[in-house]
Design an enzyme around this catalytic site. Structure first.
Site, PDB file in Angstrom:
ATOM      1  N   ARG A 137      -0.970  13.975  13.148  1.00  0.00           N
ATOM      2  CA  ARG A 137      -0.673  13.837  11.704  1.00  0.00           C
ATOM      3  C   ARG A 137      -0.515  15.218  11.055  1.00  0.00           C
ATOM      4  NH1 ARG A 137      -1.928   8.714  10.094  1.00  0.00           N
ATOM      5  NH2 ARG A 137      -0.235   8.924   8.612  1.00  0.00           N
ATOM      6  N   LYS A 148       0.852  -1.206   0.000  1.00  0.00           N
ATOM      7  CA  LYS A 148       0.000   0.000   0.000  1.00  0.00           C
ATOM      8  C   LYS A 148       0.879   1.244   0.000  1.00  0.00           C
ATOM      9  CE  LYS A 148      -1.714   1.664   4.045  1.00  0.00           C
ATOM     10  NZ  LYS A 148      -1.504   3.097   4.301  1.00  0.00           N
ATOM     11  N   ASN A 149       1.888   1.256   0.863  1.00  0.00           N
ATOM     12  CA  ASN A 149       2.653   2.495   1.052  1.00  0.00           C
ATOM     13  C   ASN A 149       3.666   2.736  -0.053  1.00  0.00           C
ATOM     14  OD1 ASN A 149       1.104   2.902   3.249  1.00  0.00           O
ATOM     15  ND2 ASN A 149       2.658   2.352   4.766  1.00  0.00           N
ATOM     16  N   CYS A 177      -5.420   8.024   9.410  1.00  0.00           N
ATOM     17  CA  CYS A 177      -5.702   7.343  10.693  1.00  0.00           C
ATOM     18  C   CYS A 177      -5.786   8.345  11.849  1.00  0.00           C
ATOM     19  CB  CYS A 177      -4.560   6.382  10.994  1.00  0.00           C
ATOM     20  SG  CYS A 177      -4.420   5.108   9.781  1.00  0.00           S
ATOM     21  N   ARG A 220      -8.562  -0.976   4.237  1.00  0.00           N
ATOM     22  CA  ARG A 220      -7.798   0.130   3.643  1.00  0.00           C
ATOM     23  C   ARG A 220      -6.415  -0.365   3.243  1.00  0.00           C
ATOM     24  NH1 ARG A 220      -6.956   5.418   6.873  1.00  0.00           N
ATOM     25  NH2 ARG A 220      -5.595   5.662   5.080  1.00  0.00           N
ATOM     26  N   ILE A 236       7.659   6.974  16.897  1.00  0.00           N
ATOM     27  CA  ILE A 236       7.325   7.701  15.668  1.00  0.00           C
ATOM     28  C   ILE A 236       6.069   8.566  15.842  1.00  0.00           C
ATOM     29  CG2 ILE A 236       6.824   7.507  13.208  1.00  0.00           C
ATOM     30  CD1 ILE A 236       9.602   6.453  13.861  1.00  0.00           C
ATOM     31  N   ARG A 244      -4.387  10.325   4.054  1.00  0.00           N
ATOM     32  CA  ARG A 244      -3.368  11.333   4.297  1.00  0.00           C
ATOM     33  C   ARG A 244      -2.461  11.483   3.087  1.00  0.00           C
ATOM     34  NH1 ARG A 244      -0.594  13.881   7.947  1.00  0.00           N
ATOM     35  NH2 ARG A 244       1.633  13.602   7.703  1.00  0.00           N
ATOM     36  N   ASP A 268       4.225   0.598  12.000  1.00  0.00           N
ATOM     37  CA  ASP A 268       2.961   0.013  11.517  1.00  0.00           C
ATOM     38  C   ASP A 268       2.733  -1.398  12.042  1.00  0.00           C
ATOM     39  OD1 ASP A 268       3.085   1.588   8.213  1.00  0.00           O
ATOM     40  OD2 ASP A 268       2.584   2.332  10.204  1.00  0.00           O
TER      41      ASP A 268
HETATM   42  C1  EPZ Z   1       3.739   7.016   6.281  1.00  0.00           C
HETATM   43  O1  EPZ Z   1       2.891   7.960   6.872  1.00  0.00           O
HETATM   44  C2  EPZ Z   1       2.900   5.759   6.150  1.00  0.00           C
HETATM   45  N1  EPZ Z   1       1.752   6.024   5.282  1.00  0.00           N
HETATM   46  C3  EPZ Z   1       2.419   5.328   7.532  1.00  0.00           C
HETATM   47  O2  EPZ Z   1       1.698   4.116   7.367  1.00  0.00           O
HETATM   48  C4  EPZ Z   1       3.650   5.055   8.400  1.00  0.00           C
HETATM   49  O3  EPZ Z   1       3.219   4.726   9.706  1.00  0.00           O
HETATM   50  C5  EPZ Z   1       4.525   6.313   8.458  1.00  0.00           C
HETATM   51  O4  EPZ Z   1       4.865   6.732   7.117  1.00  0.00           O
HETATM   52  C6  EPZ Z   1       5.814   6.066   9.217  1.00  0.00           C
HETATM   53  O5  EPZ Z   1       6.512   5.019   8.617  1.00  0.00           O
HETATM   54  C7  EPZ Z   1       1.927   5.984   3.946  1.00  0.00           C
HETATM   55  O6  EPZ Z   1       3.012   5.737   3.457  1.00  0.00           O
HETATM   56  C8  EPZ Z   1       0.702   6.250   3.116  1.00  0.00           C
HETATM   57  P1  EPZ Z   1       5.552  10.333   8.497  1.00  0.00           P
HETATM   58  P2  EPZ Z   1       3.348   9.520   6.968  1.00  0.00           P
HETATM   59  O7  EPZ Z   1       5.393  11.627   7.816  1.00  0.00           O
HETATM   60  O8  EPZ Z   1       4.161   9.845   5.791  1.00  0.00           O
HETATM   61  C9  EPZ Z   1       5.497  13.651  11.822  1.00  0.00           C
HETATM   62  C10 EPZ Z   1      -0.125   2.701   7.614  1.00  0.00           C
HETATM   63  O9  EPZ Z   1      -0.658   2.160   8.589  1.00  0.00           O
HETATM   64  N2  EPZ Z   1       5.234  14.648  10.780  1.00  0.00           N
HETATM   65  O10 EPZ Z   1       6.746   9.494   8.202  1.00  0.00           O
HETATM   66  O11 EPZ Z   1       2.154  10.314   7.255  1.00  0.00           O
HETATM   67  C11 EPZ Z   1       4.341  12.692  12.019  1.00  0.00           C
HETATM   68  O12 EPZ Z   1       3.349  13.257  12.854  1.00  0.00           O
HETATM   69  C12 EPZ Z   1       0.301   4.145   7.693  1.00  0.00           C
HETATM   70  O13 EPZ Z   1       0.140   2.127   6.526  1.00  0.00           O
HETATM   71  C13 EPZ Z   1       5.253  15.998  11.135  1.00  0.00           C
HETATM   72  O14 EPZ Z   1       5.463  16.339  12.294  1.00  0.00           O
HETATM   73  O15 EPZ Z   1       4.255   9.472   8.258  1.00  0.00           O
HETATM   74  C14 EPZ Z   1       5.024  11.511  12.665  1.00  0.00           C
HETATM   75  O16 EPZ Z   1       5.174  11.746  14.047  1.00  0.00           O
HETATM   76  C15 EPZ Z   1       0.001   4.750   9.058  1.00  0.00           C
HETATM   77  N3  EPZ Z   1       5.007  16.933  10.186  1.00  0.00           N
HETATM   78  C16 EPZ Z   1       6.405  11.505  12.004  1.00  0.00           C
HETATM   79  O17 EPZ Z   1       6.571  12.803  11.408  1.00  0.00           O
HETATM   80  C17 EPZ Z   1       4.781  16.584   8.870  1.00  0.00           C
HETATM   81  O18 EPZ Z   1       4.583  17.495   8.035  1.00  0.00           O
HETATM   82  C18 EPZ Z   1       6.555  10.466  10.895  1.00  0.00           C
HETATM   83  O19 EPZ Z   1       5.425  10.585  10.067  1.00  0.00           O
HETATM   84  C19 EPZ Z   1       4.774  15.207   8.530  1.00  0.00           C
HETATM   85  C20 EPZ Z   1       5.013  14.258   9.496  1.00  0.00           C
END
Ligand code: EPZ
Length: 442
Positions: free
Chosen positions: A148, A49-50, A143, A424, A354, A119, A332
């Site tokens: 987020r 998915k990702n 989620c 999803r 994370i 997202r 995840d």
């Molecule tokens: C991706 O989400 C994945 N989703 C998530 O999988 C996964 O948990 C996550 O990466 C971490 O590996 C997809 O790829 C579609 P991040 P993403 O930006 O990109 C903070 C699943 O279950 N952050 O790496 O949204 C954020 O709050 C999903 O498949 C900011 O602060 O995650 C988090 O604490 C859930 N500001 C950290 O960074 C921003 O602008 C990492 O989030 C963006 C993120």
């Protein structure tokens, strides 16, 4: 709709078409599982998915059509295709082959109908700005695992000279020209890194990103873009250099396999002390997962592209697991890991580094009899207490998967509400588990 998988031919025939039933269940999908049986058998791991979602965005960068092979048929993919159709993109999805033709986009105003379901839709801002002057979108959904925020996404776009205004929950991004930039991410973000890459490939001049996420889906995105004609160096490292080009051409690309889905089924096998073979599991991306599985007492070997797991000796609690960015243990799989720990006598503990609130599933697991304590960063599991089937509610994708795992172990029947959230990210979770001998229906 309710169906019970009565016949054994069910698993063998590809005739089962989850496609239609998938969408019809979006409003109310309930799963029923009677636990207590070890999972045994072989399933094939789905496309990631990702990895698929950013690859679908990449297809929009070219006026020529692209095709993704082995794309998982999951709600996030279907919702993304529906969102793209609203923009005038021509899409087809036939048995894992997704074709995206963005030659005639007629609008870049993305409706909230789909954008607030995922997202990942935020990355369409920078993607479409490569070809169009302005894009409008609703604040993205996704989620409930914490705030987020999208501050890094927006800050990154500002660095390209993009002007962003917000009105009534709608974001409008405009640019006169898209100029290459040098940008350091405040923290490693998978989505923001992907978003930056998708913005830079058609920008004028050179861009350099520092403190990039290094997940495999970043590498598969960059590989696809380079094969479309982009100039990218350093994918998979924390520093990525991109030289903007004028045009990209269409491509046919295989979607890599899903390490999180593979890890989920591996943990389901562990929870039920079964013997599960995961065909086409991306073992090379699962080092941290397999290390933890071994610490639990799991045994495994890799033969001819198959990951054979034997959980009959799973019995050791895991004292101090931390979720980490890749190649660490993935966030995840934190909830599925909690569920598996409930089946192992002793105290296990996991720290979620994370996300700030990824223990929502704990109260549902407690309803099943699970002894878990958590604050917003850490969970402690007193495993070995019997779990009892009951009525639980999935609140997000991976927490829902954890409820499935706990239900497979619990005695009696568990009813999981809202399991469209599980669909999803998992292509045929019911069919797969049924093929592994689970007593499951949806
Ligand atoms: C991706 O989400 C994945 N989703 C998530 O999988 C996964 O948990 C996550 O990466 C971490 O590996 C997809 O790829 C579609 P991040 P993403 O930006 O990109 C903070 C699943 O279950 N952050 O790496 O949204 C954020 O709050 C999903 O498949 C900011 O602060 O995650 C988090 O604490 C859930 N500001 C950290 O960074 C921003 O602008 C990492 O989030 C963006 C993120």
């Amino acid at each position: 709709m309710k169906y019970k998988m009565e016949t054994d031919t069910f698993c063998k025939t590809a005739a089962y078409d989850s496609t239609d039933s998938l969408l019809r269940e979006t409003d109310l999908a309930i799963m029923e599982i009677v636990g207590g049986k070890p999972l045994e058998g072989t399933i094939t791991i789905q496309g990631s998915k990702n990895a698929a979602l950013p690859m679908m965005a990449a297809a929009l960068l070219s006026e020529e059509a692209s095709e993704l092979i082995g794309c998982p048929d999951i709600l996030d993919v279907r919702n993304t295709l529906a969102l793209l159709e609203e923009l005038g993109v021509k899409t087809t999805q036939i048995k894992g082959r997704v074709r995206i033709d963005a030659g005639k986009i007629c609008t870049t105003e993305i409706s909230e109908k789909y954008a607030n379901k995922m997202r990942s839709s935020i990355m369409l801002l920078g993607t479409l700005l490569g070809r169009f002057q302005s894009v409008e979108i609703t604040y993205p959904g996704g989620c409930v695992i914490g705030k987020r925020p999208i501050d890094m996404h927006l800050d990154m776009l500002h660095a390209f000279g993009v002007v962003i205004t917000e009105c009534d929950g709608r974001l409008r991004a405009e640019r006169k020209s898209l100029r290459g930039t040098i940008y350091r991410f405040l923290k490693k973000s998978v989505g923001a890194t992907e978003h930056g890459i998708l913005t830079a490939v058609l920008a004028e001049g050179e861009s350099i990103f520092y403190n990039c996420a290094q997940e495999p889906e970043i590498i598969s995105l960059c590989t696809m873009l380079v094969q479309m004609g982009a100039q990218i160096e350093g994918s998979g490292t924390s520093r990525i250099l991109i030289r903007g080009v004028k045009k990209l051409h269409g491509i046919q690309k295989e979607v890599p396999k899903d390490r999180i889905a593979a890890g989920t089924y591996l943990l389901a096998g562990a929870a039920t002390r079964g013997k599960v073979t995961l065909d086409q599991a991306p073992v090379q991306e699962m080092e941290a997962i397999l290390y933890v599985y071994g610490k639990m007492g799991g045994q495994y070997k890799v033969i001819g592209g198959k990951l054979l797991t034997d959980s009959r000796k799973v019995r050791y609690p895991v004292r101090n697991l931390q979720t980490r960015e890749y190649p660490g243990f993935p966030t995840d799989l934190q909830s599925p890991f909690l569920a598996a720990c409930l089946t192992i006598p002793g105290v296990s503990q996991v720290e979620e580094t994370i996300f700030e609130n990824r223990f929502k599933v704990v109260c549902q697991l407690q309803k099943m009899g699970g002894k878990i304590w958590c604050d917003n960063r850490r969970a402690v599991v007193w495993g070995g207490v019997p779990l009892k089937g009951t009525h639980v509610i999935a609140e997000e994708l991976r927490g829902g998967a954890a409820l499935v795992i706990a239900s497979l172990y619990a005695s009696g029947k568990t009813v999981i509400e809202n399991c469209q959230l599980i669909q999803r990210g998992y292509e045929n979770i019911c069919q797969d588990l049924y093929c592994l001998g689970a007593d499951i229906s949806i």
